[in-house]
Write a protein that holds these residues in place. Structure first.
Motif, PDB file in Angstrom:
ATOM      1  N   VAL A  90       0.796  -1.119  -0.034  1.00  0.00           N
ATOM      2  CA  VAL A  90       0.014  -0.022   0.029  1.00  0.00           C
ATOM      3  C   VAL A  90       0.878   1.092   0.017  1.00  0.00           C
ATOM      4  O   VAL A  90       1.935   1.283   0.531  1.00  0.00           O
ATOM      5  N   VAL A  91       0.222   2.254  -0.746  1.00  0.00           N
ATOM      6  CA  VAL A  91       1.026   3.341  -0.690  1.00  0.00           C
ATOM      7  C   VAL A  91       0.044   4.695  -0.855  1.00  0.00           C
ATOM      8  O   VAL A  91      -1.010   4.463  -1.147  1.00  0.00           O
ATOM      9  N   GLY A  92       0.581   5.888  -0.279  1.00  0.00           N
ATOM     10  CA  GLY A  92      -0.228   6.886  -0.640  1.00  0.00           C
ATOM     11  C   GLY A  92      -0.999   7.529   0.638  1.00  0.00           C
ATOM     12  O   GLY A  92      -0.860   7.093   1.551  1.00  0.00           O
ATOM     13  N   ASN A  93      -1.747   8.805   0.358  1.00  0.00           N
ATOM     14  CA  ASN A  93      -2.437   9.390   1.379  1.00  0.00           C
ATOM     15  C   ASN A  93      -3.740   9.475   1.016  1.00  0.00           C
ATOM     16  O   ASN A  93      -4.072  10.650   0.127  1.00  0.00           O
ATOM     17  N   PRO A  94      -4.914   8.820   1.359  1.00  0.00           N
ATOM     18  CA  PRO A  94      -4.673   7.795   2.245  1.00  0.00           C
ATOM     19  C   PRO A  94      -3.944   6.582   1.482  1.00  0.00           C
ATOM     20  O   PRO A  94      -4.367   6.273   0.287  1.00  0.00           O
ATOM     21  N   ALA A  95      -3.454   5.523   2.245  1.00  0.00           N
ATOM     22  CA  ALA A  95      -2.872   4.401   1.737  1.00  0.00           C
ATOM     23  C   ALA A  95      -3.936   3.731   0.940  1.00  0.00           C
ATOM     24  O   ALA A  95      -4.902   3.360   1.341  1.00  0.00           O
ATOM     25  N   ARG A  96      -3.476   3.060  -0.244  1.00  0.00           N
ATOM     26  CA  ARG A  96      -4.291   2.216  -1.024  1.00  0.00           C
ATOM     27  C   ARG A  96      -3.699   0.963  -1.392  1.00  0.00           C
ATOM     28  O   ARG A  96      -2.216   1.043  -1.545  1.00  0.00           O
ATOM     29  N   SER A  97      -3.994  -0.142  -1.701  1.00  0.00           N
ATOM     30  CA  SER A  97      -3.260  -1.272  -2.320  1.00  0.00           C
ATOM     31  C   SER A  97      -3.070  -1.061  -3.520  1.00  0.00           C
ATOM     32  O   SER A  97      -3.848  -0.775  -4.295  1.00  0.00           O
ATOM     33  N   ILE A  98      -1.638  -1.126  -4.268  1.00  0.00           N
ATOM     34  CA  ILE A  98      -1.150  -1.184  -5.472  1.00  0.00           C
ATOM     35  C   ILE A  98      -0.555  -2.580  -5.839  1.00  0.00           C
ATOM     36  O   ILE A  98      -0.378  -2.692  -7.184  1.00  0.00           O
ATOM     37  N   GLY A  99      -0.601  -3.446  -5.043  1.00  0.00           N
ATOM     38  CA  GLY A  99       0.024  -4.673  -5.409  1.00  0.00           C
ATOM     39  C   GLY A  99       0.064  -5.810  -4.162  1.00  0.00           C
ATOM     40  O   GLY A  99      -0.362  -5.434  -3.289  1.00  0.00           O
ATOM     41  N   ALA A 100       0.866  -6.735  -4.471  1.00  0.00           N
ATOM     42  CA  ALA A 100       1.164  -7.723  -3.686  1.00  0.00           C
ATOM     43  C   ALA A 100       2.540  -7.979  -3.399  1.00  0.00           C
ATOM     44  O   ALA A 100       3.220  -8.172  -4.581  1.00  0.00           O
ATOM     45  N   VAL A 101       3.212  -8.508  -2.332  1.00  0.00           N
ATOM     46  CA  VAL A 101       4.548  -8.615  -2.039  1.00  0.00           C
ATOM     47  C   VAL A 101       4.747 -10.085  -1.334  1.00  0.00           C
ATOM     48  O   VAL A 101       3.828 -10.565  -0.882  1.00  0.00           O
ATOM     49  N   CYS A 102       5.956 -10.529  -1.545  1.00  0.00           N
ATOM     50  CA  CYS A 102       6.193 -12.049  -1.340  1.00  0.00           C
ATOM     51  C   CYS A 102       6.760 -11.838   0.269  1.00  0.00           C
ATOM     52  O   CYS A 102       7.161 -10.607   0.798  1.00  0.00           O
ATOM     53  N   ARG A 103       6.835 -12.811   0.836  1.00  0.00           N
ATOM     54  CA  ARG A 103       7.478 -12.925   2.153  1.00  0.00           C
ATOM     55  C   ARG A 103       8.993 -12.165   1.893  1.00  0.00           C
ATOM     56  O   ARG A 103       9.719 -11.628   3.061  1.00  0.00           O
ATOM     57  N   CYS A 104       9.733 -12.357   0.979  1.00  0.00           N
ATOM     58  CA  CYS A 104      11.066 -11.939   0.774  1.00  0.00           C
ATOM     59  C   CYS A 104      11.052 -10.368   0.447  1.00  0.00           C
ATOM     60  O   CYS A 104      12.079  -9.788   0.580  1.00  0.00           O
ATOM     61  N   GLY A 105       9.936  -9.947   0.200  1.00  0.00           N
ATOM     62  CA  GLY A 105       9.985  -8.425   0.197  1.00  0.00           C
ATOM     63  C   GLY A 105       9.673  -8.026  -1.573  1.00  0.00           C
ATOM     64  O   GLY A 105       9.328  -6.794  -1.869  1.00  0.00           O
ATOM     65  N   ALA A 106       9.990  -9.203  -2.374  1.00  0.00           N
ATOM     66  CA  ALA A 106       9.599  -8.618  -3.869  1.00  0.00           C
ATOM     67  C   ALA A 106       8.328  -8.503  -4.339  1.00  0.00           C
ATOM     68  O   ALA A 106       7.396  -9.196  -3.631  1.00  0.00           O
ATOM     69  N   VAL A 107       7.863  -7.615  -5.294  1.00  0.00           N
ATOM     70  CA  VAL A 107       6.571  -7.649  -5.865  1.00  0.00           C
ATOM     71  C   VAL A 107       6.190  -8.875  -6.704  1.00  0.00           C
ATOM     72  O   VAL A 107       6.861  -9.261  -7.406  1.00  0.00           O
TER      73      VAL A 107
END
Length: 212
Positions: free
Chosen positions: A153-170
């Motif tokens: 999530v990013v922004g103000n207000p935060a919104r979902s833009i994707g999904a990430v792995c346990r390792c941190g990669a998108v």
């Protein structure tokens, strides 16, 4: 493993620090707070009373964590992040005759940060919400509602833009909002872990299912 506390840190009575935890300069940790093993508490961070923090948590410099916040294992909180616990705060009673107590009351709302989450620098985290397992909050975001597991999530207000792995990669980017009525699998491009996407829900694919 021994606990390290910098000579300028202020640790109040009743604080519990797990083995291997390091508390750096000018940190203030208030009474009744519990911090797990091998955590790092960065300089000039303030942790209010009765906060619960799990093992292996990294808290960078100048973070403010208020009462009613629980942080699970393996969370990273980057510099300058601020937590809140009251949606409608006031300094005084309505007639301005005396200050309001700072003690928790019916207006105090709890926040839960689930295991593996990363919160970027200078975020503001609202209250009465949950940030899901291994979610990632982009720097400077203002979180006003709960974040699902593995969501970016990013922004103000935060919104979902994707999904990430346990390792941190998108693993996947959402064009606008998460797909509705669509179920499919996708693999992490960095470590090949597999995830199932079911509308806005993201979950880890069981190894046995992945091999079937």
């Amino acid at each position: 493993m021994s606990v390290f506390v910098h000579k300028t840190a202020l640790i109040e009575e009743g604080v519990s620090l797990g083995d291997g935890t390091a508390v750096w300069d000018n940190v203030h940790i208030r009474h009744s707070t519990s911090i797990g093993q091998r955590c790092i508490i960065g300089e000039k961070t303030h942790i209010a009373y009765a906060v619960q923090i799990g093992d292996f948590v990294k808290i960078n410099a100048m973070v403010y964590i208020c009462t009613a916040v629980t942080i699970e294992t393996g969370v990273m909180i980057a510099a300058g992040t601020i937590f809140t616990n009251d949606r409608f705060p006031r300094a005084t009673t309505p007639d301005l005759s005396e200050p309001r107590s700072s003690a928790p009351d019916e207006h105090t709302l709890a926040t839960l940060v689930r295991e593996g989450t990363t919160i970027g620098a200078r975020c503001v985290i609202g209250c009465g919400l949950t940030i899901g397992r291994f979610a990632m909050v982009g720097m400077g975001s203002v979180v006003t509602r709960s974040v699902p597991d593995f969501h970016l999530v990013v922004g103000n207000p935060a919104r979902s833009i994707g999904a990430v792995c346990r390792c941190g990669a998108v693993v996947r980017r959402f064009n606008d909002e998460p797909s509705v009525g669509v179920t499919f699998a996708a693999a992490c491009p960095a470590c090949a872990r597999e995830y199932l996407f079911d509308d806005a829900r993201v979950s880890e694919r069981e190894p046995a299912l992945a091999q079937a």
